[in-house]
Design an enzyme around this catalytic site. Structure first.
Site, PDB file in Angstrom:
ATOM      1  N   ASP A 113       6.038  -1.111  -4.912  1.00  0.00           N
ATOM      2  CA  ASP A 113       6.222   0.338  -4.790  1.00  0.00           C
ATOM      3  C   ASP A 113       6.971   0.669  -3.506  1.00  0.00           C
ATOM      4  O   ASP A 113       6.578   0.251  -2.420  1.00  0.00           O
ATOM      5  CB  ASP A 113       4.850   1.030  -4.769  1.00  0.00           C
ATOM      6  CG  ASP A 113       4.971   2.543  -4.698  1.00  0.00           C
ATOM      7  OD1 ASP A 113       4.905   3.186  -5.759  1.00  0.00           O
ATOM      8  OD2 ASP A 113       5.133   3.087  -3.582  1.00  0.00           O
ATOM      9  N   TYR A 165      11.104   5.887   2.719  1.00  0.00           N
ATOM     10  CA  TYR A 165      10.546   4.780   3.493  1.00  0.00           C
ATOM     11  C   TYR A 165      11.627   4.031   4.270  1.00  0.00           C
ATOM     12  O   TYR A 165      11.320   3.315   5.228  1.00  0.00           O
ATOM     13  CB  TYR A 165       9.817   3.770   2.601  1.00  0.00           C
ATOM     14  CG  TYR A 165       8.616   4.295   1.846  1.00  0.00           C
ATOM     15  CD1 TYR A 165       8.077   5.559   2.103  1.00  0.00           C
ATOM     16  CD2 TYR A 165       8.011   3.523   0.867  1.00  0.00           C
ATOM     17  CE1 TYR A 165       6.984   6.028   1.397  1.00  0.00           C
ATOM     18  CE2 TYR A 165       6.909   3.984   0.155  1.00  0.00           C
ATOM     19  CZ  TYR A 165       6.406   5.239   0.417  1.00  0.00           C
ATOM     20  OH  TYR A 165       5.326   5.693  -0.297  1.00  0.00           O
ATOM     21  N   LYS A 208      10.858   6.471  -5.401  1.00  0.00           N
ATOM     22  CA  LYS A 208      10.597   7.909  -5.457  1.00  0.00           C
ATOM     23  C   LYS A 208      11.743   8.683  -4.806  1.00  0.00           C
ATOM     24  O   LYS A 208      12.278   8.252  -3.778  1.00  0.00           O
ATOM     25  CB  LYS A 208       9.287   8.246  -4.720  1.00  0.00           C
ATOM     26  CG  LYS A 208       8.142   7.306  -5.047  1.00  0.00           C
ATOM     27  CD  LYS A 208       6.894   7.604  -4.233  1.00  0.00           C
ATOM     28  CE  LYS A 208       5.936   6.432  -4.260  1.00  0.00           C
ATOM     29  NZ  LYS A 208       6.284   5.349  -3.339  1.00  0.00           N
ATOM     30  N   HIS A 239       8.738  12.420  -5.365  1.00  0.00           N
ATOM     31  CA  HIS A 239       7.807  12.026  -4.302  1.00  0.00           C
ATOM     32  C   HIS A 239       6.826  13.155  -3.941  1.00  0.00           C
ATOM     33  O   HIS A 239       5.628  12.924  -3.771  1.00  0.00           O
ATOM     34  CB  HIS A 239       8.599  11.604  -3.064  1.00  0.00           C
ATOM     35  CG  HIS A 239       7.843  10.687  -2.163  1.00  0.00           C
ATOM     36  ND1 HIS A 239       8.456   9.764  -1.354  1.00  0.00           N
ATOM     37  CD2 HIS A 239       6.511  10.534  -1.923  1.00  0.00           C
ATOM     38  CE1 HIS A 239       7.539   9.092  -0.671  1.00  0.00           C
ATOM     39  NE2 HIS A 239       6.345   9.544  -0.991  1.00  0.00           N
TER      40      HIS A 239
END
Length: 270
Positions: free
Chosen positions: A37, A42, A67, A100
């Site tokens: 994931d 990120y 996401k 997200h």
């Protein structure tokens, strides 16, 4: 979404960057994880992609989720951002693509960004689509917008200090799989006396107990770690069966202690 499609236990990459993210994913894949994931925000899709490539594991064996971030929840940027994610991940498509947060930066309506999410699926950029951090009211709205049966997953914070039962129950009713993120509440629950007592009884770690509790509730969960030993331990939770009493004792720890609550969060269900 059939539970068997989404592997019950995956590895998360939140807060992991560059070489740290690469090594974490490589170790996870070596230990036997097949569900990874990540997310645009990120900043580690490239590192995750390199680890997947270097692992030499066949693509069809892997389940990869990413996401779309808040500034791309519009017709102008959505599809291009997904293509950029795929370029970084070195994949032709992801298995699951999520919104997200239900928090578009410029206030775009949900039908605009969910329309783009569905379009990403139609274009073959993702196999399945879902959302993250959606409340019951937002899920109800999304179910009216998207074609029936296409909303497959809601990724929400779930751990013993935030059981999030109302949203989970609604998702079960609608046939939406729930992925629980932050299962350890940033390490807090691993020090909890009740969890440590249950761990001692079963002669396992606190982490195994928490992951087994999530799995016992039918959740998918995605703990992260930078240590091989911890990744291996988390995976062992698949073999641990908690008693009904164990599960009830952990359920009773719920105190609405939410870890992920940025200023753009929706009005949470309590």
């Amino acid at each position: 979404m059939n539970q068997s499609i989404l592997p019950k236990l995956g590895v998360g990459t939140f807060r992991l960057e560059d070489e740290v993210a690469y090594q974490s994913v490589m170790m996870a894949l070596e230990e036997g994880y097949r569900h990874i994931d990540t997310a645009q925000i990120y900043g580690n899709e490239e590192a995750v992609g390199r680890a997947i490539r270097d692992s030499d594991i066949a693509r069809e064996e892997l389940f990869v989720t990413t996401k779309v971030w808040n500034d791309k929840l519009n017709k102008e940027g959505f599809i291009d951002s997904v293509k950029e994610s795929l370029r970084k991940l070195q994949l032709d498509s992801v298995d699951l693509l999520l919104i997200h947060w239900p928090s578009p930066e410029s206030g775009e309506p949900m039908d605009e960004y969910l329309g783009e999410l569905h379009r990403a699926k139609e274009l073959g950029l993702t196999k399945y689509i879902g959302v993250s951090n959606f409340t019951i009211a937002q899920l109800q709205q999304a179910l009216k917008i998207l074609p029936e049966g296409s909303l497959t997953n809601n990724q929400i914070e779930v751990h013993p200090y935030l059981t999030n039962e109302k949203v989970r129950e609604f998702c079960v009713q609608q046939g939406i799989t729930v992925t629980g993120y932050m299962p350890f509440a940033v390490g807090k629950v691993l020090k909890d006396e009740t969890i440590l007592a249950i761990a001692k009884k079963h002669n396992v770690s606190a982490a195994e107990v928490v992951v087994a509790w999530e799995l016992a509730h039918g959740l998918v969960t995605i703990p992260s770690s930078t240590k091989r030993a911890n990744l291996a331990t988390n995976l062992k939770a698949l073999e641990l069966t908690l008693s009904a009493e164990d599960i009830a004792r952990i359920d009773a720890l719920d105190c609405n202690d939410r870890q992920a609550d940025p200023d753009f969060s929706p009005k949470w269900d309590i």
